[in-house]
Design a protein around this motif. Structure first.
Motif, short mmCIF file in Angstrom:
data_model
loop_
_atom_site.label_atom_id
_atom_site.label_comp_id
_atom_site.label_asym_id
_atom_site.label_seq_id
_atom_site.Cartn_x
_atom_site.Cartn_y
_atom_site.Cartn_z
N ARG A 62 0.84 -1.19 0.00
CA ARG A 62 0.00 0.00 0.00
C ARG A 62 0.88 1.24 0.00
N VAL A 63 0.62 2.15 -0.94
CA VAL A 63 1.38 3.39 -1.06
C VAL A 63 0.76 4.44 -0.15
N THR A 64 1.59 5.05 0.69
CA THR A 64 1.07 6.00 1.68
C THR A 64 1.69 7.38 1.57
N SER A 65 2.51 7.62 0.55
CA SER A 65 3.26 8.88 0.50
C SER A 65 2.66 9.93 -0.43
N LEU A 66 1.45 9.70 -0.93
CA LEU A 66 0.81 10.71 -1.78
C LEU A 66 0.39 11.92 -0.94
N PRO A 67 0.36 13.12 -1.53
CA PRO A 67 0.03 14.32 -0.75
C PRO A 67 -1.45 14.45 -0.47
N GLY A 68 -1.79 15.38 0.41
CA GLY A 68 -3.19 15.66 0.69
C GLY A 68 -3.62 15.18 2.06
N SER A 69 -4.93 15.19 2.26
CA SER A 69 -5.50 14.93 3.58
C SER A 69 -5.57 13.45 3.91
N ARG A 71 -8.00 11.70 3.21
CA ARG A 71 -9.42 11.42 3.42
C ARG A 71 -9.93 10.57 2.25
N PHE A 72 -11.23 10.35 2.20
CA PHE A 72 -11.82 9.45 1.21
C PHE A 72 -11.36 9.79 -0.21
N ALA A 73 -10.77 8.82 -0.89
CA ALA A 73 -10.38 8.85 -2.30
C ALA A 73 -9.24 9.82 -2.61
N SER A 74 -8.63 10.44 -1.61
CA SER A 74 -7.53 11.38 -1.91
C SER A 74 -6.25 10.65 -2.28
N ASP A 75 -6.14 9.35 -1.99
CA ASP A 75 -4.98 8.55 -2.38
C ASP A 75 -5.21 7.78 -3.68
N PHE A 76 -6.23 8.16 -4.41
CA PHE A 76 -6.55 7.55 -5.69
C PHE A 76 -5.86 8.34 -6.81
N ILE A 77 -4.95 7.69 -7.54
CA ILE A 77 -4.29 8.34 -8.68
C ILE A 77 -5.21 8.24 -9.88
N GLU A 78 -5.78 9.37 -10.25
CA GLU A 78 -6.73 9.39 -11.37
C GLU A 78 -6.07 9.11 -12.70
N ALA A 79 -4.85 9.62 -12.87
CA ALA A 79 -4.15 9.44 -14.13
C ALA A 79 -2.66 9.34 -13.86
N THR A 98 -3.63 13.38 -8.42
CA THR A 98 -4.62 13.04 -7.40
C THR A 98 -5.50 14.25 -7.12
N ALA A 99 -6.69 13.99 -6.59
CA ALA A 99 -7.64 15.07 -6.28
C ALA A 99 -8.15 14.90 -4.86
N ASP A 100 -7.86 15.87 -4.02
CA ASP A 100 -8.28 15.84 -2.62
C ASP A 100 -9.56 16.64 -2.49
N LEU A 101 -10.70 15.96 -2.71
CA LEU A 101 -11.98 16.67 -2.82
C LEU A 101 -12.99 16.21 -1.77
N SER A 102 -12.54 15.57 -0.73
CA SER A 102 -13.46 15.06 0.28
C SER A 102 -14.28 16.19 0.89
N SER A 103 -15.53 15.90 1.17
CA SER A 103 -16.39 16.89 1.82
C SER A 103 -15.90 17.21 3.23
N GLU A 104 -15.03 16.36 3.78
CA GLU A 104 -14.48 16.62 5.12
C GLU A 104 -13.34 17.63 5.07
N VAL A 105 -12.88 17.98 3.86
CA VAL A 105 -11.83 18.98 3.69
C VAL A 105 -12.50 20.32 3.39
N PRO A 106 -12.18 21.39 4.12
CA PRO A 106 -12.78 22.70 3.83
C PRO A 106 -12.61 23.06 2.35
N ALA A 107 -13.62 23.69 1.77
CA ALA A 107 -13.63 23.96 0.33
C ALA A 107 -12.38 24.69 -0.12
#
Length: 430
Positions: A62-69, A71-79, A98-107
């Motif tokens: 499991r890769v754990t070094s991607l940036p961001g929060s 939170r849900f789906a923020s460790d998903f490499i889209e492309a 990657t896209a850190d777009l969780s609703s738990e992250v302030p807009a």
């Protein structure tokens, strides 16, 4: 009918003990960990897992070094992108979006990140941050963003609901330079179908492709926004992209989902494949004449493609392999495990990407709604990576040592499924 994307909603309640399965060796499992079989390595940290003798062992890391929060789906490499230059100094370097777009992250803190890996995706370093001014997390963002790297990795092009952008990394990643690329806008006249945008807003950009010399660019527009368009660009002396106009007579009114040159490493490619919401088309880039690829079934949203060893397709209801010039054949003999809870099998897997190993083209990997599948006999038979979490996976990449990087809603994983140590083992029911 065009395929509409599955929203980022967590799934639960799935799981079935399998008689034939790979040994449970990875982290991120939904079931309790078990003692691995002899010679099966366990990788639990984000240190490089594809070095030394590990290439001869079986692991899921499991890769754990991607940036961001995280939170849900923020460790998903889209492309995942690599340097298009055929003379790249290090062809094993890859970049991920990657896209850190969780609703738990302030807009105001939501962002897209570009990261770089020099070890096959085991570890990542953030090199650019794209803030919320350049995307719209409310309209299906984070599942279909285009992403390419320029020759030499000097800059990147991403596509979002707000158009297409050049992204220039800076030493301070919080000071990333983002330049819009001119594209079409929503017209004053009402669209054929209701959309969430108003007149003058950018039309959603989707597929994107760059020539190996970095001088020409193709960008698709129109996903969820009116009729599709495919625009040509050339690079100006100052490095910006200048629109040359649309490619005429686009043979579809469906969404543009995937794109690939017939030879991505050729400086002056002759042909372009375009996957849409129902078919695949071939464009002669010199005559600008379109033809249709034979053998693709109806209602086949073409989510991904590979041209290694011929045209391979990942479609909404199946997987296609090359069968001749301008033709493909659907894999119908394979029995993909679709849902663990029912043991349902069949060839109508909903596939999102297909990758072929450039050094061993008999090896393929498919990501899908129901997991990740690999083949080492040119797609005649397939095996599921059962060490992964029970989720959908969408992107994959072959490393030069034969390991693969796979990513989806549950996160990103480095695996070694083609190792002899990963051969199936019979398990006894508890």
């Amino acid at each position: 009918m065009a395929h509409r994307h599955t929203s980022r909603v967590a799934r639960s309640g799935r799981g079935l003990f399998l008689m034939l399965a790979l040994p449970l060796t990875g982290t991120g499992q939904t079931s309790p960990p078990q003692t691995p079989a002899p010679n099966h390595g366990v990788v639990t940290s984000s240190s490089p897992a594809n070095s030394g003798s590990d290439t001869d062992s079986c692991f899921v890391h499991r890769v754990t070094s991607l940036p961001g929060s995280h939170r849900f789906a923020s460790d998903f490499i889209e492309a995942i992108a690599s340097d298009p230059d055929p003379d790249a100094s290090d062809p094993d370097v890859i970049w991920g979006l990657t896209a850190d777009l969780s609703s738990e992250v302030p807009a105001q803190q939501r962002a897209m990140y570009i990261s770089k890996s020099t070890d096959g995706g085991a570890t990542w370093t953030q090199i650019a941050r794209v803030d919320s001014r350049y995307f719209d997390a409310r309209i299906g963002e984070g599942l279909r963003n285009g992403f390419i790297v320029s020759p030499g990795g000097a800059y990147f092009v991403i596509t979002t609901q707000r158009g297409a952008f050049q992204v220039f990394p800076r030493p301070d990643t919080s000071d990333t330079l983002v330049k819009p690329i001119a594209g079409p806008r929503v017209p004053d006249s009402p669209p054929k179908t209701p959309i969430t945008k108003k007149a003058g807003d950018p039309i959603r950009a989707n597929v994107v492709q760059i020539t190996a010399d970095g001088k020409h660019l193709l960008i698709g527009y129109g996903y969820f926004d009116l009729e599709p368009q495919l625009l040509r660009y050339h690079k100006d002396n100052d490095g910006s992209w200048i629109e040359d106009g649309p490619i005429a007579h686009l043979p579809t009114d469906m969404d543009l989902l995937s794109i690939q040159f017939d030879d991505p490493k050729r400086l002056d490619p002759g042909f372009l494949y375009l996957g849409t919401g129902d078919q695949v088309y071939l464009l002669n880039l010199h005559s600008e004449k379109w033809s249709r690829i034979e053998g693709v079934g109806p209602d086949s949203a073409i989510h991904g493609m590979s041209v290694v060893g011929g045209l391979h397709l990942a479609a909404c209801w199946g997987v296609y392999n090359p069968s001749g010039p301008g033709t493909v054949r659907r894999v119908t003999n394979a029995r993909f495990l679709l849902h663990r809870t029912t043991d349902e099998t069949g060839s109508n897997v909903r596939a999102y990407s297909i990758e072929v190993d450039p050094s061993k083209p008999n090896r393929e990997v498919v990501t899908s709604l129901t997991g990740v599948y690999t083949s080492q006999d040119n797609g005649e038979s397939w095996r599921r990576l059962n060490d992964l979490p029970e989720e959908e996976f969408r992107s994959a990449h072959f490393n030069s040592d034969g390991t693969i990087l796979v990513s989806g809603i549950a996160g990103t994983f480095l695996a070694n499924p083609f190792s002899d140590a990963c051969s199936p083992h019979l398990k006894i029911r508890q």
